[in-house]
Write a protein that holds these residues in place. Structure first.
Motif, PDB file in Angstrom:
ATOM      1  N   ALA A  37       0.841  -1.432   0.260  1.00 44.64           N
ATOM      2  CA  ALA A  37       0.103  -0.206  -0.046  1.00 44.64           C
ATOM      3  C   ALA A  37       1.433   0.785   0.182  1.00 44.64           C
ATOM      4  O   ALA A  37       1.311   1.816   0.820  1.00 44.64           O
ATOM      5  CB  ALA A  37      -0.986  -0.338   1.171  1.00 44.64           C
ATOM      6  N   ARG A  38       0.957   1.717  -1.476  1.00 44.74           N
ATOM      7  CA  ARG A  38       2.003   2.739  -0.934  1.00 44.74           C
ATOM      8  C   ARG A  38       1.778   4.025  -0.074  1.00 44.74           C
ATOM      9  O   ARG A  38       2.741   4.755  -0.087  1.00 44.74           O
ATOM     10  CB  ARG A  38       1.897   3.535  -2.771  1.00 44.74           C
ATOM     11  CG  ARG A  38       2.614   2.074  -3.546  1.00 44.74           C
ATOM     12  CD  ARG A  38       4.022   1.496  -3.358  1.00 44.74           C
ATOM     13  NE  ARG A  38       4.383   0.996  -4.365  1.00 44.74           N
ATOM     14  CZ  ARG A  38       5.029  -0.099  -4.594  1.00 44.74           C
ATOM     15  NH1 ARG A  38       6.267  -0.314  -3.535  1.00 44.74           N
ATOM     16  NH2 ARG A  38       5.780  -0.980  -5.310  1.00 44.74           N
ATOM     17  N   ASP A  39       0.670   4.700  -0.643  1.00 47.98           N
ATOM     18  CA  ASP A  39       0.185   5.673   0.752  1.00 47.98           C
ATOM     19  C   ASP A  39       0.367   5.161   2.321  1.00 47.98           C
ATOM     20  O   ASP A  39      -0.678   6.526   3.232  1.00 47.98           O
ATOM     21  CB  ASP A  39      -1.003   6.280  -0.040  1.00 47.98           C
ATOM     22  CG  ASP A  39      -1.995   5.290  -0.343  1.00 47.98           C
ATOM     23  OD1 ASP A  39      -2.016   3.474   0.072  1.00 47.98           O
ATOM     24  OD2 ASP A  39      -2.955   5.360   0.156  1.00 47.98           O
ATOM     25  N   ASN A  40       0.541   4.161   2.002  1.00 47.25           N
ATOM     26  CA  ASN A  40       0.851   3.996   3.853  1.00 47.25           C
ATOM     27  C   ASN A  40       2.682   3.911   4.125  1.00 47.25           C
ATOM     28  O   ASN A  40       2.786   3.399   5.800  1.00 47.25           O
ATOM     29  CB  ASN A  40       0.488   2.419   4.490  1.00 47.25           C
ATOM     30  CG  ASN A  40      -1.882   2.205   4.167  1.00 47.25           C
ATOM     31  OD1 ASN A  40      -1.963   1.729   4.421  1.00 47.25           O
ATOM     32  ND2 ASN A  40      -2.017   3.030   3.647  1.00 47.25           N
ATOM     33  N   ARG A  41       2.721   4.306   3.915  1.00 45.77           N
ATOM     34  CA  ARG A  41       4.364   4.319   4.387  1.00 45.77           C
ATOM     35  C   ARG A  41       4.338   5.266   5.091  1.00 45.77           C
ATOM     36  O   ARG A  41       4.107   6.230   5.082  1.00 45.77           O
ATOM     37  CB  ARG A  41       5.696   4.616   3.124  1.00 45.77           C
ATOM     38  CG  ARG A  41       5.574   3.741   2.642  1.00 45.77           C
ATOM     39  CD  ARG A  41       6.593   4.056   0.987  1.00 45.77           C
ATOM     40  NE  ARG A  41       5.777   4.942   0.408  1.00 45.77           N
ATOM     41  CZ  ARG A  41       6.763   6.197   0.053  1.00 45.77           C
ATOM     42  NH1 ARG A  41       8.158   5.990  -0.246  1.00 45.77           N
ATOM     43  NH2 ARG A  41       6.329   7.199  -0.964  1.00 45.77           N
ATOM     44  N   ARG A  42       5.173   4.787   6.676  1.00 51.63           N
ATOM     45  CA  ARG A  42       5.679   5.798   7.237  1.00 51.63           C
ATOM     46  C   ARG A  42       6.490   5.881   8.078  1.00 51.63           C
ATOM     47  O   ARG A  42       7.672   5.650   8.325  1.00 51.63           O
ATOM     48  CB  ARG A  42       4.515   4.878   8.877  1.00 51.63           C
ATOM     49  CG  ARG A  42       3.045   4.701   9.049  1.00 51.63           C
ATOM     50  CD  ARG A  42       2.344   4.825   9.826  1.00 51.63           C
ATOM     51  NE  ARG A  42       0.982   4.213   9.825  1.00 51.63           N
ATOM     52  CZ  ARG A  42       0.097   3.776  10.527  1.00 51.63           C
ATOM     53  NH1 ARG A  42       1.104   3.283  11.556  1.00 51.63           N
ATOM     54  NH2 ARG A  42      -1.054   3.525  10.116  1.00 51.63           N
ATOM     55  N   ALA A  43       7.203   7.691   7.269  1.00 54.90           N
ATOM     56  CA  ALA A  43       8.540   8.127   8.191  1.00 54.90           C
ATOM     57  C   ALA A  43       9.437   7.103   7.494  1.00 54.90           C
ATOM     58  O   ALA A  43      10.583   6.840   8.188  1.00 54.90           O
ATOM     59  CB  ALA A  43       8.648   8.976   9.453  1.00 54.90           C
ATOM     60  N   GLY A  44       9.318   6.717   6.365  1.00 56.30           N
ATOM     61  CA  GLY A  44      10.220   5.657   5.630  1.00 56.30           C
ATOM     62  C   GLY A  44      10.613   4.356   6.004  1.00 56.30           C
ATOM     63  O   GLY A  44      11.077   3.325   5.438  1.00 56.30           O
ATOM     64  N   GLN A  45       9.506   4.193   7.479  1.00 53.39           N
ATOM     65  CA  GLN A  45       8.930   2.291   7.766  1.00 53.39           C
ATOM     66  C   GLN A  45       8.094   2.285   6.796  1.00 53.39           C
ATOM     67  O   GLN A  45       7.203   2.499   6.700  1.00 53.39           O
ATOM     68  CB  GLN A  45       8.479   2.809   9.597  1.00 53.39           C
ATOM     69  CG  GLN A  45       9.711   3.418  10.587  1.00 53.39           C
ATOM     70  CD  GLN A  45      10.990   2.372  10.272  1.00 53.39           C
ATOM     71  OE1 GLN A  45      11.112   1.406  10.193  1.00 53.39           O
ATOM     72  NE2 GLN A  45      11.876   2.608   9.428  1.00 53.39           N
ATOM     73  N   TRP A  46       9.113   0.506   6.445  1.00 50.48           N
ATOM     74  CA  TRP A  46       7.592  -0.499   5.249  1.00 50.48           C
ATOM     75  C   TRP A  46       6.608  -1.480   5.896  1.00 50.48           C
ATOM     76  O   TRP A  46       6.056  -1.577   5.739  1.00 50.48           O
ATOM     77  CB  TRP A  46       8.546  -0.212   4.119  1.00 50.48           C
ATOM     78  CG  TRP A  46       9.371   0.313   3.630  1.00 50.48           C
ATOM     79  CD1 TRP A  46       9.163   2.074   3.557  1.00 50.48           C
ATOM     80  CD2 TRP A  46      10.214  -0.063   2.076  1.00 50.48           C
ATOM     81  NE1 TRP A  46       9.771   1.921   2.216  1.00 50.48           N
ATOM     82  CE2 TRP A  46      10.723   1.352   1.558  1.00 50.48           C
ATOM     83  CE3 TRP A  46      10.849  -1.562   1.936  1.00 50.48           C
ATOM     84  CZ2 TRP A  46      11.626   1.130   1.108  1.00 50.48           C
ATOM     85  CZ3 TRP A  46      11.445  -0.985   0.906  1.00 50.48           C
ATOM     86  CH2 TRP A  46      12.546   0.231   0.397  1.00 50.48           C
ATOM     87  N   ILE A  47       6.905  -1.165   7.171  1.00 52.03           N
ATOM     88  CA  ILE A  47       6.012  -2.655   7.807  1.00 52.03           C
ATOM     89  C   ILE A  47       4.484  -2.359   7.520  1.00 52.03           C
ATOM     90  O   ILE A  47       3.686  -3.343   7.189  1.00 52.03           O
ATOM     91  CB  ILE A  47       6.628  -3.203   9.052  1.00 52.03           C
ATOM     92  CG1 ILE A  47       5.529  -4.581   9.584  1.00 52.03           C
ATOM     93  CG2 ILE A  47       6.305  -1.929  10.139  1.00 52.03           C
ATOM     94  CD1 ILE A  47       6.465  -5.058  10.367  1.00 52.03           C
ATOM     95  N   PHE A  48       3.748  -1.120   7.889  1.00 53.06           N
ATOM     96  CA  PHE A  48       2.081  -1.108   7.648  1.00 53.06           C
ATOM     97  C   PHE A  48       1.875  -1.182   6.009  1.00 53.06           C
ATOM     98  O   PHE A  48       1.136  -1.403   6.115  1.00 53.06           O
ATOM     99  CB  PHE A  48       2.022   0.377   8.292  1.00 53.06           C
ATOM    100  CG  PHE A  48       0.344   0.328   8.468  1.00 53.06           C
ATOM    101  CD1 PHE A  48      -0.133  -0.256   9.778  1.00 53.06           C
ATOM    102  CD2 PHE A  48      -0.055   1.413   8.034  1.00 53.06           C
ATOM    103  CE1 PHE A  48      -1.239  -0.274   9.954  1.00 53.06           C
ATOM    104  CE2 PHE A  48      -1.724   0.665   7.894  1.00 53.06           C
ATOM    105  CZ  PHE A  48      -1.758   0.566   9.080  1.00 53.06           C
ATOM    106  N   SER A  49       2.882  -0.171   5.333  1.00 53.84           N
ATOM    107  CA  SER A  49       2.988  -0.556   4.072  1.00 53.84           C
ATOM    108  C   SER A  49       2.424  -2.469   3.084  1.00 53.84           C
ATOM    109  O   SER A  49       1.530  -2.551   2.557  1.00 53.84           O
ATOM    110  CB  SER A  49       3.821   0.135   3.200  1.00 53.84           C
ATOM    111  OG  SER A  49       3.513   0.783   2.166  1.00 53.84           O
TER     112      SER A  49
END
Length: 304
Positions: A184-196
């Motif tokens: 989910a490209r719009d779910n990256r958080r401050a460079g962290q990818w696990i939620f995405s």
């Protein structure tokens, strides 16, 4: 051998490990029992059993259909294939930015660096995100409007590895599978990818694990992905920037790799975020990820 985890549709049995031979699935434990041999019932148990169990299984399978006792084999049409390892023991190791052209498209569309990384970019996907062939990729419009695909070669580890050299690394490989690293490209958080990348259903895997002896060079495999029959990605694993031995050695330099661990080795260019205009998965789409010598992993996209 092509190893699968399956359920018998007629008997509704628990998930079991089998060998795919043409259009038949040969049950590993049942085959062993009928030859007075102790073979396991699940994929993780088979990996844990080590090379001796795998060699015995190969011998029994190679003997041919005449040596398969009644009840050991079931028609492929009568089984449901699951993810080869339906519930990994720990997170899948994901590798980002491992194909040159994907690095270039990511720098344009995802604000990542233009330069190739000095070391592998490692992230993780939790066990709960794994699904198998035919299972639905969830599309939650309240969470994401930018659901993307990534076909990848998956490496399955066969024995523990800690602080090993690249020269030793390939001896740790049990086999290979196909992975679609949903993002989910719009779910990256401050460079962290696990939620995405770690949400439920975001790791389709399968349809099988091909044992390492059948793929002598994992860096010479075509891989591709289609959306509704249209080609989105097409490349060869020869284009990996960090090869499989380097990935294993790098991860094992700091974290113990254990039997059944999985490494998703990165995706080539052609992801939705890198297209002009950008293109995303939506409910009703059908995604097919393919790796040469392993098979095709097909999953629909469904709204939740």
């Amino acid at each position: 051998m092509k190893l699968v985890t399956y359920q018998d549709r007629a008997r509704e049995r628990a998930a079991r490990v089998g060998v795919l031979v043409d259009e038949q699935v040969v049950d590993v434990e049942r085959l062993g029992q009928l030859h007075q041999a102790d073979l396991p019932s699940t994929m993780l148990e088979l990996i844990d059993a080590g090379p001796a169990a795998l060699a015995l299984l190969k011998t029994l399978i190679s003997a041919g259909r005449a040596a398969w006792p009644i009840g050991a084999a079931t028609a492929l049409s009568n089984v449901r294939l699951l993810a080869p390892i339906p519930r990994p023991r720990k997170n899948i190791f994901g590798i980002g930015l491992n194909y040159v052209e994907h690095v270039a498209e990511s720098s344009r569309s995802l604000d990542t660096a233009k330069e190739m990384p000095d070391k592998p970019v490692v992230f993780s996907k939790p066990p709960t995100c794994v699904i198998g062939p035919g299972e639905a990729i969830s599309h939650d419009a309240q969470i994401t409007r930018q659901l993307d695909w990534e076909v990848e070669l998956g490496v399955v580890i066969g024995r523990s590895a800690r602080r090993i050299s690249e020269a030793e690394a390939m001896s740790c490989v049990f086999g290979y599978t196909v992975i679609n690293d949903i993002s989910a490209r719009d779910n990256r958080r401050a460079g962290q990818w696990i939620f995405s990348k770690g949400q439920d259903t975001y790791c389709p895997m399968g349809p099988c694990i091909v044992t390492a002896d059948e793929i002598p060079d994992p860096h010479d495999l075509d891989l591709s992905l289609t959306k509704n029959g249209e080609l989105m990605q097409h490349a060869n694993t020869a284009q990996m920037y960090f090869k499989v031995p380097a990935l294993i050695a790098d991860i094992a330099s700091a974290m113990t790799l254990e039997p059944g661990d999985i490494i998703a080795t990165g995706t080539p260019s052609g992801v939705g975020a890198g297209r002009t205009p950008q293109e995303w998965m939506v409910p009703g789409d059908v995604i097919e990820a393919r790796v040469e010598g392993i098979g095709t992993l097909r999953n629909p996209v469904v709204a939740i």
